[in-house]
Design a protein around this motif. Structure first.
Motif, short mmCIF file in Angstrom:
data_model
loop_
_atom_site.label_atom_id
_atom_site.label_comp_id
_atom_site.label_asym_id
_atom_site.label_seq_id
_atom_site.Cartn_x
_atom_site.Cartn_y
_atom_site.Cartn_z
N PHE A 1 0.85 -1.20 0.00
CA PHE A 1 0.00 0.00 0.00
C PHE A 1 0.88 1.25 0.00
O PHE A 1 2.10 1.15 0.10
CB PHE A 1 -0.90 -0.01 1.25
N ASP B 1 0.91 5.59 1.37
CA ASP B 1 0.30 6.64 2.18
C ASP B 1 -0.09 7.79 1.25
O ASP B 1 0.77 8.51 0.73
CB ASP B 1 1.32 7.10 3.23
N GLU B 2 -1.40 7.94 1.05
CA GLU B 2 -1.83 8.94 0.05
C GLU B 2 -1.65 10.38 0.51
O GLU B 2 -1.77 11.31 -0.27
CB GLU B 2 -3.27 8.69 -0.42
N THR B 3 -1.32 10.56 1.81
CA THR B 3 -1.04 11.93 2.23
C THR B 3 0.36 12.35 1.77
O THR B 3 0.70 13.51 1.76
CB THR B 3 -1.13 12.11 3.78
N SER C 1 1.49 11.52 -4.07
CA SER C 1 0.43 12.03 -4.94
C SER C 1 1.06 12.73 -6.14
O SER C 1 2.23 13.11 -6.08
CB SER C 1 -0.48 12.99 -4.16
N ALA D 1 1.19 5.92 -7.78
CA ALA D 1 0.49 6.81 -6.84
C ALA D 1 0.85 8.27 -7.09
O ALA D 1 0.06 9.17 -6.82
CB ALA D 1 0.83 6.42 -5.40
N SER E 1 -4.45 3.46 -8.55
CA SER E 1 -3.65 3.09 -7.38
C SER E 1 -4.38 3.50 -6.10
O SER E 1 -4.36 2.77 -5.11
CB SER E 1 -2.25 3.70 -7.45
N ARG E 2 -5.03 4.67 -6.15
CA ARG E 2 -5.79 5.12 -4.97
C ARG E 2 -6.95 4.19 -4.66
O ARG E 2 -7.22 3.85 -3.52
CB ARG E 2 -6.35 6.53 -5.24
N LYS E 3 -7.64 3.79 -5.70
CA LYS E 3 -8.80 2.93 -5.50
C LYS E 3 -8.38 1.58 -4.91
O LYS E 3 -9.02 1.06 -4.02
CB LYS E 3 -9.50 2.72 -6.85
N ARG F 1 -4.70 2.19 -1.50
CA ARG F 1 -4.47 3.26 -0.53
C ARG F 1 -4.35 2.65 0.88
O ARG F 1 -4.93 1.59 1.17
CB ARG F 1 -5.55 4.34 -0.59
#
Ligand code: GMT
Length: 375
Positions: free
Chosen positions: A175, A177-179, A182, A293, A352-354, A357
């Protein structure tokens, strides 16, 4: 829950996943204890709920090889006892699953023994675990674990096949870290590496032979014959010297930038137009996921775990190992077609987010912890 995590603390995928998992679990209120011989690579800032227990290695003249596995097992038992751990989650089977088994034996008779979960990452099975000298101990230690996870279906199938294991191997993908990961909101630091009329290719790895760094250079060389291009290489390893030599030999020195190991790849990745991962073997390809990502399409190898990460013809291309000609052709046609490139970049960030994440995948680990703890 109280969770002990052991991993290799260096800049490899298994250590990165273990560290990021610990950080995410700590954010969710779990108490996380890292038990490693050095501070994990990405554990580079203070975070509450995270504790670090260093494992000493003893240098004694009689020991040609310091018995690290014994001190690690003893430390695992000590931390489990002192902090009443619910789970000891080890990443990379050799030797960590064996040490966890030993720790559990040391705790025999203690009322609270943690459940042992082993996460298989790839080369622990495909290269190390299947080496005849490791086969029996790897198989024993993996099957002795209370829970086993693998980072892809590809690896789970390979493990079941190589080790003839009929116990459940839960697939929990890597996975991000989407924070942090991006697409570039501004121009990032792109101008540090390439001008506006150049395309920027990137590769991140530990430069082990399995990563085929020379293929990266060959693909880049072919692309740069057709397009003004630059290459950024991130990471270090045994093949770094070979790669540098090849770059010199092909007169590419002024177009390739070596950045070495980077703690914060997310600050550089979004600058790229294309990510190259032509690995011989890849159980998942965390670096490829981190590139996606950041909105960067990937060229990788078919027949590996990358098929579970990269969507062929949607956010990248998957081609046979060693076929640098086709990889270069795919790269050139995508980089020349700006509309399609933009579409691939958008697909990369969205899919990738879907699918990968952190909150989705870390939730899968938590659910698995519950299953294992409740027997
Ligand atoms: O071989 C490496 O690149 C490092 C290795 C590790 O275990 O540190 O990476 C493996 O684990 C990563 C995290 O789960 C996976 O994303 C990589 O695909 C895997 N590497 C290989 O299978 C070659």
């Amino acid at each position: 829950m109280k969770i002990g995590i052991t991993c290799y603390p260096v800049a490899g995928g298994s250590g990165i996943v273990a560290t990021e998992l610990g950080q995410q679990l700590a954010q969710r209120g779990h108490e996380v204890h890292f038990i490693t011989y050095a501070m994990p690579f990405r554990l580079d800032r203070f975070q509450s709920n995270i504790f670090y227990h260093g494992v000493e290695t003893t240098a004694y003249p009689l020991f040609k090889f310091p018995p690290y596995t014994l001190t690690l097992a003893a430390k695992m038992a000590e931390v489990s006892r002192n902090h009443e751990l619910d789970i000891l989650h080890v990443h990379y089977a050799i030797p960590h699953a064996t040490c966890a088994y030993l720790a559990s034996q040391l705790l025999n008779g203690h009322t609270r023994r943690p459940k042992i979960i082993t996460t298989l990452h790839g080369t622990d099975i495909t290269l190390v675990g299947s080496d005849p000298s490791f086969y029996d101990i790897a198989r024993f230690s993996i099957t002795a674990s209370d829970g086993i996870t693998a980072v892809s279906k590809y690896l789970a199938d390979e493990t079941a096949d190589v080790f003839k294991i009929d116990k459940e191997i839960r697939v929990i993908h890597n996975f991000f870290d989407e924070t942090r990961f991006s697409p570039a909101k501004t121009d990032c630091a792109r101008k540090e590496f390439a001008s506006d009329d150049e395309v920027l290719l990137m590769h991140v790895s530990n430069f082990r032979p399995v990563k085929r760094a020379l293929d990266v250079i060959d693909i880049f060389d072919k692309v740069s014959v057709q397009l003004p291009a630059r290459l950024v290489l991130i990471g270090e390893g045994p093949d770094t010297v070979l790669a540098r030599r090849q770059i010199n030999k092909r007169n590419l020195t002024d177009r390739v930038n070596f950045l070495g190991n980077q703690h914060r790849v997310e600050s550089v990745l979004p600058c790229a137009d294309l990510f190259l991962m032509p690995s011989e073997e890849e159980s998942f390809g965390l670096a490829a996921l981190e590139a996606l990502a950041c909105g960067v399409p990937v060229i990788g190898t078919s027949g590996t775990g990358l098929v579970e990460v990269v969507e062929d013809f949607k956010n990248g291309f998957l081609l046979p190992v060693g076929d640098t000609g086709s990889m270069a052709r795919a790269a050139i046609s995508l980089l020349k077609d700006k509309t399609r490139l933009t579409e691939f970049k958008t697909n990369a960030a969205e899919s990738s987010r879907k699918r990968f994440r952190a909150d989705k995948i870390v939730g899968e680990y938590e659910a698995y912890y519950e299953d294992v703890v409740n027997g």
